[in-house]
Enzyme design. Structure first.
Site, PDB file in Angstrom:
ATOM      1  N   SER A 105       2.123   2.436   9.855  1.00 50.64           N
ATOM      2  CA  SER A 105       1.556   3.733  10.206  1.00 50.64           C
ATOM      3  C   SER A 105       2.232   4.283  11.466  1.00 50.64           C
ATOM      4  CB  SER A 105       0.037   3.571  10.372  1.00 50.64           C
ATOM      5  OG  SER A 105      -0.601   4.815  10.398  1.00 50.64           O
ATOM      6  N   ASP A 221      -2.629   6.997  -0.542  1.00 48.91           N
ATOM      7  CA  ASP A 221      -2.773   6.592   0.856  1.00 48.91           C
ATOM      8  C   ASP A 221      -4.009   7.221   1.517  1.00 48.91           C
ATOM      9  OD1 ASP A 221      -1.127   5.474   3.392  1.00 48.91           O
ATOM     10  OD2 ASP A 221      -2.074   7.386   3.884  1.00 48.91           O
ATOM     11  N   HIS A 276      -4.691   3.851   2.804  1.00 44.99           N
ATOM     12  CA  HIS A 276      -3.959   3.644   4.051  1.00 44.99           C
ATOM     13  C   HIS A 276      -4.317   2.340   4.768  1.00 44.99           C
ATOM     14  CE1 HIS A 276      -1.275   4.902   7.172  1.00 44.99           C
ATOM     15  NE2 HIS A 276      -2.200   4.706   8.092  1.00 44.99           N
TER      16      HIS A 276
END
Ligand SMILES: *[C@@H]1O[C@H](CO)[C@@H](O)[C@H](O)[C@H]1NC(C)=O
Ligand SMILES: *[C@@H]1O[C@H](CO)[C@@H](O)[C@H](O)[C@H]1NC(C)=O
Ligand SMILES: *[C@@H]1O[C@H](CO)[C@@H](O)[C@H](O)[C@H]1NC(C)=O
Length: 295
Positions: A105, A221, A276
């Site tokens: 990320s 995601d 995610h």
């Protein structure tokens, strides 16, 4: 279940052994791996990824860069990079044979900036795990981290002095306010060499020292927006996604993306069905798409 980038057929790498459709290459010892965490993580957030690498590749030295957890991860990205660098340089020096880096990320942007700004880096493979490499623009993300903001007007804050004191402001890319993005964002346009700085040449030179760039992302995601930003895609002003190969940074080869791609050093992986917060925990993602690139 997953797909490689369209150029992958052109980029066949000789295999020592084929198991199913997986190319296995053997190596005597594994390069040390450095993990860089995402926004609002806890010190133990990447433990499962670290443990799994140790199980599949026994003997690998895995280091989680232990800084900027929780709210501290909102500090400006360059500030974080400077501080992370003090932890990373000794690891590079202790391992002259090279290291591999995984950034998750926001950590993938931190990792890219670390690589591009370190002249003597010896990062062999950089795995960018669902990172907003070409910026972030979306309401789902704001709802989590900046409740009360909406994407249409968030630029007024992010492209201000106060907004630039947050990491998110540093990579917020509003496709309808690109002028302001280029003028006021003190991170993403710089590492992308979309603006000229005293570091422009160095950023490209160092990026091109990478032997392999693995870009992992997927449509489910739910946080990275557009999700294709994990593959250097970005919104145009109508919020249609411009794929990496059509983007200005690629066409201009501003920091070396096109060169690296033409050298077959970029692997783009799309995996559906992963939220995610699961990328670094899902065992099949780790086993099938991360481990094979850690040699
Ligand atoms: C960005 O900077 C340029 C050059 O200084 C200036 O002409 C332009 O008006 C600025 N744009 C915005 C939106 O601030
Ligand atoms: C790419 O190159 C063109 C032509 O030289 C230039 O106008 C444009 O600003 C460049 N774009 C980026 C993103 O560097
Ligand atoms: C990991 O992701 C796959 C989708 O690629 C999914 O089918 C599987 O259930 C996930 N595993 C776990 C433990 O969440």
């Amino acid at each position: 279940m997953f797909s490689f980038n369209r150029d992958s057929k052109r980029c066949i790498i000789p295999c020592i052994a084929l198991v199913g459709s997986l190319c296995i290459s053997y190596t005597l010892s594994y390069k040390p791996v450095v993990l860089i965490h995402g926004i609002f993580d806890k010190p133990y957030s990447l433990d499962s990824l670290m443990d799994r690498i140790g199980e599949k590749h026994p003997g690998t030295k895995v280091t989680i860069l232990d800084k900027f957890h929780g709210w501290k991860s909102m500090a400006p990205v360059w500030f974080q990079v400077k501080s992370f660098k003090k932890l990373l340089i000794p690891i590079m020096e202790e391992n002259p044979g090279g290291i591999n880096v995984i950034g998750f990320s926001q950590g993938g942007l931190v990792a890219r900036a670390l690589i591009q700004s370190t002249n003597k880096h010896n990062v062999h493979t950089f795995i960018s795990l669902s990172s907003p490499q070409y910026g972030q623009y979306g309401d789902d993300f704001l709802r989590i981290f900046f409740p009360g903001y909406v994407k249409e007007t968030a630029w007024r804050f992010f492209y201000s002095k106060a907004g630039q004191m947050t990491s998110v402001g540093n990579y917020w890319r509003d496709p309808r306010h690109l002028d302001s993005f280029l003028n006021y964002s003190h991170f993403l346009p710089e590492v992308n060499n979309e603006v000229t700085t005293s570091n422009t040449i160095k950023f490209k030179k160092n990026f091109l020292k990478l032997q392999r760039l693995v870009l992992i992302g997927g449509p489910d995601d739910g946080v990275i927006s557009p999700w294709q930003s994990s593959h250097f895609g970005a919104f145009d002003e109508n919020e249609q996604v411009i794929p990496m190969q059509n983007s200005r940074i690629y066409k201009n080869d501003s920091f070396g993306l096109r060169t690296l791609d033409k050298l077959c050093k970029i692997v783009t992986i799309t995996i559906p069905g992963i939220h995610h917060l699961d990328w670094h925990k899902n065992v099949s993602v780790i086993d099938d798409y991360i481990i094979p690139y850690l040699d």
